[in-house]
Structure formats: C-alpha cells, structure tokens
Design an enzyme around this catalytic site. Structure first.
Site, short mmCIF file in Angstrom:
data_model
loop_
_atom_site.label_atom_id
_atom_site.label_comp_id
_atom_site.label_asym_id
_atom_site.label_seq_id
_atom_site.Cartn_x
_atom_site.Cartn_y
_atom_site.Cartn_z
N THR A 1 2.08 -4.84 4.30
CA THR A 1 1.78 -5.13 5.69
C THR A 1 0.92 -6.65 5.43
O THR A 1 1.31 -7.39 6.98
CB THR A 1 0.75 -4.56 6.15
N ASP B 1 1.76 -7.12 -4.93
CA ASP B 1 1.32 -6.87 -2.98
C ASP B 1 1.82 -8.18 -2.45
O ASP B 1 2.07 -9.23 -2.89
CB ASP B 1 -0.66 -7.03 -3.47
N THR C 1 0.42 -1.08 -0.02
CA THR C 1 0.04 -0.37 0.33
C THR C 1 1.29 1.28 0.48
O THR C 1 0.69 2.20 -0.59
CB THR C 1 -0.97 0.11 1.22
N1 ASP Z 1 -2.71 -5.57 0.14
C1 ASP Z 1 -1.19 -4.56 0.87
C2 ASP Z 1 0.02 -5.93 0.82
O1 ASP Z 1 0.18 -6.67 1.75
C3 ASP Z 1 -1.88 -3.88 2.15
C4 ASP Z 1 -0.65 -3.59 2.72
O2 ASP Z 1 -0.02 -3.16 2.10
O3 ASP Z 1 -1.18 -2.64 3.56
O4 ASP Z 1 0.91 -5.70 0.04
#
Ligand code: ASP
EC number: 3.5.1.1
Length: 358
Positions: free
Chosen positions: A100, A68, A24
């Site tokens: 995350t 991602d 993200t």
């Molecule tokens: N879907 C994203 C990922 O894990 C969520 C994030 O970055 O917080 O790549």
C-alpha cells in the site's frame, strides 16, 4: 447518488491475470524477529481457497522476489507494464497485488504507461497479511477480481487503472494513501469513487473513463527520474530551495504550496524559481491541501508564482504530477511541450477549468 448500476447479475466466466508484486497482503511474520517479511505466492493461494470458488479462471504471476512497495520505482513499474502488455490478449482483466505504501505512485505511473488501455487494471493490497484472522486482504482481493471481470454487453465496465481498497474503487491517478493504520487507507479527494462495494458492487458508470479510440494497447517504458519534490513550509531557507533547484540534471519539480497554490513573496524565493524556469526546469504547483485545486490567479502570492513561470498542477495529486513529469520527460519532450501537457488531462488525472482549455 444517481446513475448507479447494480452489476451483481453479471456472471460470465472471465479470465483474470493476478500479478503479485509483494506487500503486506502476502507477508508472514518472522517467528524470530516478529518482522513482517515477503513470502511466496503459494502462501497467499494456500490462504485463499475462496479463489477457486469465484468461478473465474484466475492465472497468477509473481515478482521474484516479492517487493515491499517502498522499494518500488520506475523499474518495477516497467516490469508490471511488460507483464500486462505480454498477456494483454489472453485475459479480460488484471489485478495487481501491491504494497500500500507506494500504490498510488504505481497506479498513477501505470495509467500513463498503458496508453489506449481498454481492460481493467485493478491494484489492491491489504493492511494485514492474508494469513491473519482479521485480514482485510481477502475481501480486497476477491472484490478486485470481481471488478476486473465485470462486463456489460461484452465490454469491461471499468477499463482504467484503479485502486480498490476497503469499499471503494478509485481512479488510480487520483489517489493518495492517507492512513497507515486503518483498513480504509486510500482517498481520491478530487474525483468521485467509480464504484462502491457493499452487499452489491454499485458502479457509478458516468464517472468511468472510456478510451476515445479503439487503438491497440501501447505500452510505454520510458521514464526520466530527474524530478524532485519541493515541499514548502513557513520559514523554508534559501539553502534548501537553492540546493533542490540546482540538482545536476534536474528537469522537473513538483512544488507543494499552501492553500490554493500560494507561496512566500520574498524576492530571493521568486528569483530562484524564475532563474530555474529560465534554465528550462518545469516547476509544477500543486497544493499541500488534501482536496481542492491550485488557482494562481486568486491571491497575489499565487500570481507572483505565475509571473515567475511556474506551471499550475490544478487539482493533481503529488503522486500523479511526479509520475506524469517522469513520463513526459522520459519521452524527450521539451520544457514547453511538458508544460503544455501538464495543462491538459492525459487520462483523467487532472480537472482543467474551462478557462484554461485551448
Ligand atoms: N510496507 C508495505 C508495502 O507497501 C505496506 C503494505 O503493503 O501495506 O509494501
């Protein structure tokens, strides 16, 4: 808390390698669909003029295309390890920008794959993209860089694989993502934070893992994917357990049990476990509880698992137990050797009670 050190006085010009894998933090909104999509690193840098003000020399490298984190796995972990190993001498520390969702798995895997690590590898990301006004990405990134650069008497303060998120620096292989919405998304329930970032970054140095030997970094690239997770629930059927334990090629299972490592005492269940263990499958017992440790001696239900040949994962997270099994089987260890290594801490990922230590 005691033994905290206020390190805001540290001001050497350090060199940091920023590895942008995706997530993200670097995404932008597709104007047509409203969906968040990965963007290239230039976008991130354009939105972070603060990077230049930091006073460190920050070089960058990016995954092409950025990913991602729900699409990441052993191949991407190897890619990160290779980048760190190839650039190890040139930099004082490494910051890995990562989605995350699976950050705790990556952090756990890296902690095993980077043997003899003596420099900081700090993973961070954000819940809101860096271009958004309320982004948490800027603070996370800037503080992660400061931590990766922090030294005392010429030595890095935190020579570990860590996650920095919101305000806390956590040992990577102790973390889990616990919130899909809040900025404060990670927790390490069974090990204290290594630092807390408020006005100053306050380190709890006695908690930091320091390499015992001064051997050179030894990167590892061997991982075995023949691992499964078996999450118990009241009423779980023999078909579910049987089909998991009979996956062709299966070598290890992380079994998420109840409370302090308890499971049903039904005969069919214990027989299936015993039969799988006899076939050389390593079954590691971790608890579904957020905090605390497996103690199979405590209740009859846990003791039966012990008798069936199940191995304790003590207070390991599922993320750490899964990646540790991948790592150990990847290196060709026998089931007995794997069990032995599950009963000791390789890099601070588990607390083994005194009574279990050899
Ligand atoms: N879907 C994203 C990922 O894990 C969520 C994030 O970055 O917080 O790549």
């Amino acid at each position: 808390m005691h033994n905290y050190m206020d390190m805001h006085t540290q001001q050497e010009k350090a060199s940091i390698l920023l590895i942008y894998t995706g997530g993200t933090i670097g995404m932008i909104e597709n104007p047509e669909t409203g969906v968040l999509e990965s963007f290239n690193f230039q976008h991130l840098k354009d939105n972070m003029p603060e990077l230049k003000k930091l006073g460190y020399s920050v070089a960058t490298i990016q995954f092409d295309p950025p990913m991602d984190s729900s699409e990441m796995g052993p191949d991407s972990w190897m890619k990160i390890v290779k980048i760190i190993a190839d650039n190890y001498q040139k930099y004082d520390g490494f910051v890995v920008l990562h989605g995350t969702d699976t950050m705790s798995y990556t952090a756990s895997a890296l902690s095993f794959m980077l043997e003899n690590l003596s420099k900081p590898v700090i993973l961070t990301g954000s819940q809101l993209p860096i271009g958004m006004l309320r982004t948490d990405g800027k603070e996370n990134l800037i503080t992660a860089i400061e931590i990766a650069a922090a030294k005392e008497n010429g030595l890095p303060l935190v020579p570990e694989v860590c996650i920095f998120f919101e305000n806390d620096l956590l040992r990577g292989n102790r973390t889990s993502k616990i919130n899909a919405d809040n900025f404060n998304a990670f927790r390490s329930y069974n090990y204290p934070a290594l630092a807390h970032a408020g006005i100053y970054i306050k380190y709890d140095l006695p908690q930091v893992y320091h390499p015992v030997s001064r051997k050179p970094l030894k990167p590892h690239y061997l991982l075995d994917r023949n691992i499964a997770i078996l999450k118990l629930f009241p009423g779980i059927s023999p078909q579910v357990v049987e089909s998991i334990l009979n996956i062709p090629g299966l070598k290890g299972v992380v079994m998420e049990t109840f409370g302090s490592g308890n499971a049903p005492c039904e005969e069919w269940f214990l027989n299936m476990l015993k039969e799988a263990v006899d076939r050389g499958i390593v079954i590691v017992n971790v608890t579904q509880c957020r905090a605390g440790s497996v103690e199979m001696h405590r209740y009859e239900t846990g003791h039966k698992l012990l008798e069936a040949g199940v191995t304790s994962g003590f207070d390991s997270t599922t993320e750490s137990a899964v990646t540790k099994l991948m790592f150990l089987f990847g290196h060709g260890l026998t089931p007995d050797e794997v069990k032995e290594h599950m009963n000791c801490s390789l890099i601070g990922e588990v607390s083994i009670p005194e009574t279990f230590r050899p």
